[in-house]
Design a protein around this motif. Structure first.
Motif, mmCIF file in Angstrom:
data_model
loop_
_atom_site.group_PDB
_atom_site.id
_atom_site.type_symbol
_atom_site.label_atom_id
_atom_site.label_comp_id
_atom_site.label_asym_id
_atom_site.label_seq_id
_atom_site.Cartn_x
_atom_site.Cartn_y
_atom_site.Cartn_z
ATOM 1 N N UNK A 101 0.701 -1.362 0.115
ATOM 2 C CA UNK A 101 0.208 -0.033 0.085
ATOM 3 C C UNK A 101 0.798 1.123 0.092
ATOM 4 N N UNK A 102 1.892 1.128 0.542
ATOM 5 C CA UNK A 102 3.064 2.208 0.485
ATOM 6 C C UNK A 102 4.445 1.452 0.320
ATOM 7 N N UNK A 103 4.945 1.853 -0.865
ATOM 8 C CA UNK A 103 6.289 1.105 -1.076
ATOM 9 C C UNK A 103 7.299 1.817 -0.243
ATOM 10 N N UNK A 104 7.765 1.148 0.860
ATOM 11 C CA UNK A 104 8.838 1.725 1.773
ATOM 12 C C UNK A 104 10.010 1.807 1.217
ATOM 13 N N UNK A 105 10.725 0.500 0.850
ATOM 14 C CA UNK A 105 12.009 0.694 0.421
ATOM 15 C C UNK A 105 12.037 1.170 -0.976
ATOM 16 N N UNK A 106 11.120 1.313 -1.670
ATOM 17 C CA UNK A 106 10.929 1.750 -2.923
ATOM 18 C C UNK A 106 10.783 3.515 -3.227
ATOM 19 N N UNK A 107 10.820 4.037 -2.077
ATOM 20 C CA UNK A 107 10.780 5.650 -1.754
ATOM 21 C C UNK A 107 9.629 6.009 -1.109
ATOM 22 N N UNK A 108 8.794 5.356 -0.293
ATOM 23 C CA UNK A 108 7.495 5.890 0.174
ATOM 24 C C UNK A 108 6.699 6.271 -0.642
ATOM 25 N N UNK A 109 6.228 5.709 -1.587
ATOM 26 C CA UNK A 109 5.439 5.791 -2.743
ATOM 27 C C UNK A 109 3.821 5.166 -2.213
ATOM 28 N N UNK A 110 3.156 6.045 -2.238
ATOM 29 C CA UNK A 110 1.486 5.527 -1.818
ATOM 30 C C UNK A 110 0.955 5.153 -3.066
#
Length: 398
Positions: free
Chosen positions: A187-196
């Motif tokens: 739901x939020x890409x943490x390692x990927x850049x904090x993308x919602x």
């Protein structure tokens, strides 16, 4: 660096030049007694802060009683934690393991086995994941990850994964085919850049799963257990995944992972189909019960939502004129500051100023503080971040 450092594989590269010896709440102390404000929580793990009393007391009592018997026997707190998770989610059954990667591995195996053994469709084994995702370091989960850097040198990779651009429903539609069994995403890409994930995108993802009879797997390893302002991030979107996975924040630092699934999937994990020697052991589930009960009883998800909004608003306001900053974004207490340049040196500079943060990809500073962090600590952290980024921006124009 300790004397035994040369006895370790160098897979973590050059570690930060810090060794911590004590932690309490949102504070860490190094060997010299220097105090640090922790805004990373061991990579979104210590959701109740370091060494929380609510967990420590129960762990001490359990340590004096029993540590391990294996899953050949009933483990009361394993059953209690499973009941807590299912009572507070859309799931009906839980499998416990030791890490997020193992939880995602279990989710992948469950999806494949459900189609193979329950539905009688062994030809449907492919899982669609997303570019910039991160799902783990086992051979299957690194293959499921949408970042090439984690796959370097591990070929041949197992087949069965394809990748779609994040937040692009039209591209996703084109990838669904006769081999597809599931869609897996954060739901939020943490390692990927904090993308919602965008709400309309998730609406279309769920519609596609329903239309094509696919399983929806949500990776909640980093977003689960209150971090985003809900107990689970999928709740922000009003959906019910078939499977979701947990780890990091579930045990307050004790190694634990969990895969939670719908009732219809129970048959796919029949006796002997999967297992873990240490999964759901006495210590990890004791920590899990104490952690989850505290978060539920003290309404810490709601607190994370309020504090997260405050941090994003304050950072956005105080960094608005900084040319180094492109965007401040996040959900609850998982927050990213996207910069126009790599942030590795900024992370180190902040450490020197006694504030601990972590990157999320090359250009994003990630904040993931304790759900119990005080406003005073937040304001202190924001002040230091503003000062460091202001000095860096000034240096860049000289």
């Amino acid at each position: 660096m300790g004397e035994g450092a040369n006895s370790l594989f160098p897979n973590y590269g050059s570690r930060y030049g810090l060794t911590f010896v004590k932690g309490e709440g949102s504070r860490l102390w190094d060997e010299q007694g220097k105090e640090y404000l922790d805004l990373m929580s061991g990579i979104a793990v210590t959701n109740l802060g370091h060494v929380p009393k609510q967990v420590t007391e129960r762990l001490k009592a359990q340590i004096d009683q029993l540590w391990h018997t294996s899953n050949l026997f009933h483990i009361p707190n394993q059953e209690k934690l499973a009941q807590l998770l299912t009572a507070n989610s859309c799931g009906d059954a839980v499998f416990f393991c030791n890490s997020g990667a193992e939880a995602n591995e279990a989710a992948i195996k469950l999806a494949r086995r459900y189609f193979n053994k329950v539905l009688g469709k062994p030809e449907q084994y492919e899982i669609i994941t997303f570019q910039q995702s991160f799902h783990g370091r086992t051979l299957a989960t690194l293959t499921a990850t949408g970042q090439d850097k984690v796959k370097d040198g591990f070929a041949p990779l197992p087949e069965g994964f394809v990748f779609a651009p994040y937040n692009d429903a039209e591209a996703l539609k084109q990838l669904i085919g006769p081999k597809t069994c599931a869609i897996m995403l954060e739901m939020v890409q943490g390692e990927g850049g904090v993308n919602r994930a965008e709400p309309e995108f998730i609406k279309q993802v769920t519609a596609l799963c329903e239309q094509h009879g696919l399983l929806l797997i949500i990776d909640e390893i980093q977003t689960g257990i209150g971090r985003t302002g809900k107990l689970f991030a999928y709740e922000h979107y009003g959906i019910q995944p078939d499977i979701f996975t947990l780890a990091k924040g579930l045990g307050s630092g004790m190694p634990i992972g969990a895969m939670v699934g719908k009732e219809k999937l129970r048959e796919a994990f029949s006796a002997g189909s999967h297992g873990s020697t240490f999964g759901g052991n006495y210590l990890s589930t004791t920590a899990g019960v104490a952690t989850l009960e505290t978060i539920l009883n003290e309404k810490l998800s709601e607190r994370a939502a309020e504090m997260g909004d405050y941090i994003v608003n304050e950072l956005s306001k105080q960094l608005a004129d900084n040319p180094l900053v492109k965007e401040v974004r996040g959900l609850g207490l998982l927050i990213g500051i996207e910069c126009t340049q790599p942030v590795a040196d900024l992370v180190t500079t902040l450490q020197e100023q006694a504030v601990l943060v972590i990157s999320a990809g090359p250009n994003v500073i990630r904040l993931a503080p304790s759900l119990l962090i005080t406003k005073e600590d937040v304001d202190r952290g924001i002040s230091v971040i503003r000062s460091v980024l202001s000095k860096q921006a000034a240096a860049a124009v000289q």
